[in-house]
Design an enzyme around this catalytic site. Structure first.
Site, short mmCIF file in Angstrom:
data_model
loop_
_atom_site.label_atom_id
_atom_site.label_comp_id
_atom_site.label_asym_id
_atom_site.label_seq_id
_atom_site.Cartn_x
_atom_site.Cartn_y
_atom_site.Cartn_z
N ASN A 177 26.06 30.07 -8.64
CA ASN A 177 26.30 29.56 -7.29
C ASN A 177 26.06 28.06 -7.12
O ASN A 177 26.04 27.56 -6.00
CB ASN A 177 25.45 30.35 -6.29
CG ASN A 177 25.77 31.83 -6.37
OD1 ASN A 177 26.93 32.22 -6.34
ND2 ASN A 177 24.74 32.66 -6.49
N THR A 178 25.86 27.35 -8.21
CA THR A 178 25.77 25.89 -8.17
C THR A 178 26.90 25.36 -9.05
O THR A 178 26.88 25.61 -10.26
CB THR A 178 24.40 25.40 -8.69
OG1 THR A 178 23.38 25.89 -7.82
CG2 THR A 178 24.32 23.89 -8.74
N PHE A 229 20.87 28.51 -4.66
CA PHE A 229 19.58 27.82 -4.91
C PHE A 229 18.96 27.31 -3.61
O PHE A 229 18.74 26.10 -3.43
CB PHE A 229 19.78 26.64 -5.87
CG PHE A 229 19.69 27.00 -7.33
CD1 PHE A 229 19.22 28.23 -7.75
CD2 PHE A 229 20.08 26.08 -8.31
CE1 PHE A 229 19.13 28.53 -9.10
CE2 PHE A 229 19.99 26.37 -9.66
CZ PHE A 229 19.52 27.61 -10.06
N LYS A 272 17.46 30.98 -19.50
CA LYS A 272 18.10 32.17 -18.91
C LYS A 272 19.61 32.00 -18.96
O LYS A 272 20.15 30.99 -18.50
CB LYS A 272 17.63 32.35 -17.47
CG LYS A 272 18.20 33.62 -16.84
CD LYS A 272 17.46 33.97 -15.57
CE LYS A 272 18.04 35.20 -14.91
NZ LYS A 272 17.33 35.55 -13.68
N ASN A 301 25.21 38.10 -4.28
CA ASN A 301 24.59 36.97 -3.58
C ASN A 301 25.21 35.66 -4.02
O ASN A 301 25.63 35.49 -5.15
CB ASN A 301 23.06 36.97 -3.78
CG ASN A 301 22.63 36.10 -4.93
OD1 ASN A 301 22.51 34.89 -4.82
ND2 ASN A 301 22.42 36.72 -6.09
N SER A 336 22.76 30.31 -12.98
CA SER A 336 23.13 30.77 -11.65
C SER A 336 24.61 30.46 -11.44
O SER A 336 25.06 29.36 -11.76
CB SER A 336 22.31 30.05 -10.58
OG SER A 336 22.94 30.20 -9.33
N ASN A 338 21.58 36.64 -16.07
CA ASN A 338 21.73 36.38 -14.64
C ASN A 338 22.80 37.30 -14.04
O ASN A 338 23.30 38.19 -14.73
CB ASN A 338 22.11 34.90 -14.44
CG ASN A 338 21.44 34.31 -13.20
OD1 ASN A 338 21.53 34.89 -12.12
ND2 ASN A 338 20.78 33.19 -13.36
#
Ligand SMILES: Cc1cc2nc3c(=O)[nH]c(=O)nc-3n(C[C@H](O)[C@H](O)[C@H](O)COP(=O)(O)O)c2cc1C
Length: 366
Positions: free
Chosen positions: A186-187, A123, A222, A119, A184, A251
């Protein structure tokens, strides 16, 4: 039935759409005790399972078993009771941002293989105001809700502490615990906030706001599974120096090699891989064991990554996790997942003469 018939059909459909429908279906079961009872028919052996021997306590918060829904499954806080009814002990809602953010262009969530996901949602969040409204429904329930906090992509690194504090303040009364999610993939630039300096600033801002609101709640950081052990040790130091309860490991992974196992075309696709991949599971379990060994069990650990059955949950617990989480496994295994894991844990404890799940935490960390 789920694995043989339903899951292969879902694999062919848009993953994110089906995820949203599943969450909304659970949401609508919450309208009455009767519909929740009907939902219970879809659990393993058609009954939500509880057993005194599975109870765990994290920083004063009681969980009736060690299995919690991980961050990302319910980003908006609409399916907490439904997920609990299936057998989970709690739900980590989020990650939640200050402002609404649509996330990356679609499609952005894919099934690479059975039970393995990629994925790059980026966010997507309706923002803290909407989540706060959603969570009001659960104020009178005793279900532990973890609040995972992220930052909007246009918030500069130096403003990240304030952004985290705003979410913590708004959702203080809903949270059983908080998570700072700086892992994450993806940022852009987010994972750099795992470094000692920026992480300390965020942690202190959240601690301060909790103090002002009525007292500190358990706070976790995390981490990414790619962190070196040295970098993990830095996070441990921040956690210990600032009175945090612990670390969530880990993560999703950005490893090109792991992605390429499912076809060369995935190698350079942006996003994080999760779920039933042996190497990913090992990476995350090793992080759990490292933290446990390094701290002699003084830091609480939530283990997440590839949990799909009793054996994989137990692997994380024996490595040092007091709580384990599942996200992709829910899609892979269906509504019977929590019941099978929790009943399996009790069966195993009975076979091995173990009286309480806490005895197993860290038993194979070395
Ligand atoms: C679709 C999807 C969305 C996710 N969103 C978040 C998120 O918003 N915040 C977060 O901390 N983790 C998020 N994660 C990561 C999971 O919480 C978890 O760390 C990771 O997926 C590994 O666990 P699993 O193998 O059980 O899926 C997401 C994972 C998936 C698959």
């Amino acid at each position: 039935m789920y694995k043989e018939v339903i899951s292969p059909i879902l694999d062919k459909l848009d993953s994110e759409t089906w995820h949203r429908r599943a969450r909304e279906a659970l949401h609508w079961t919450e309208i009455s005790p009767l519909s929740l009872k009907i939902l219970e028919q879809f659990t393993y052996r058609r009954k939500r399972f509880t057993d005194e021997r599975l109870k765990v306590c994290l920083g004063g918060v009681e969980f009736d078993n060690p299995l919690v829904v991980g961050g990302g499954w319910d980003k908006v806080g609409r399916a907490v009771k439904g997920l609990w009814q299936l057998g989970f002990a709690g739900v980590e809602v989020g990650s939640i941002l200050v402002y609404p953010q649509p996330g990356n262009p679609k499609p952005r969530q894919f099934m690479l293989g059975s039970g393995v996901s990629l994925n790059r949602l980026g966010f997507n969040s309706p923002g803290v105001e909407v989540v706060a409204r959603n969570l009001r429904t659960y104020r009178n329930s005793s279900i532990p809700i973890g609040i995972s906090i992220g930052k909007n992509k246009d918030v500069e690194a130096e403003d990240a502490p304030e952004a985290h504090a705003i979410v913590a303040k708004k959702l203080y009364h809903d949270a059983a615990y908080f998570v700072i999610n700086v892992s994450s993939p993806n940022t852009p630039g987010l994972r750099e906030l795992q470094d000692k300096g920026p992480l300390t600033d965020i942690v202190q801002a959240v601690n301060q706001v909790m103090g002002e609101m009525g007292g500190r709640k358990p706070l976790f950081v995390k981490i990414a599974p790619e962190l070196t052990n040295e970098a993990v040790n830095d996070v441990i130091k921040v956690v210990m120096d600032n009175g945090l309860i612990g670390i969530i490991a880990a993560n999703t992974t950005v490893s090109p090699e792991l992605k390429a196992k499912y076809g060369e075309r995935w190698r350079d696709e942006a996003g994080g891989l999760s779920g039933d991949d042996e190497d990913f599971r090992r990476m995350t379990t090793e992080k759990v064991a490292h933290i446990y060994r390094e701290t002699n069990g003084k830091v609480e650990i939530i283990g997440v990554g590839g949990v799909k059955d009793t054996a994989t949950a137990l692997g994380k617990i024996k490595a040092g996790a007091r709580i384990v989480q599942a996200v992709t496994g829910i899609r892979g295994e269906g509504t019977t997942l929590p019941g099978r894991i929790t009943r399996g844990l009790v069966k195993l404890m009975e076979q091995e003469g173990i009286k309480n799940i806490n005895e197993l935490v860290g038993s194979e960390a070395s």
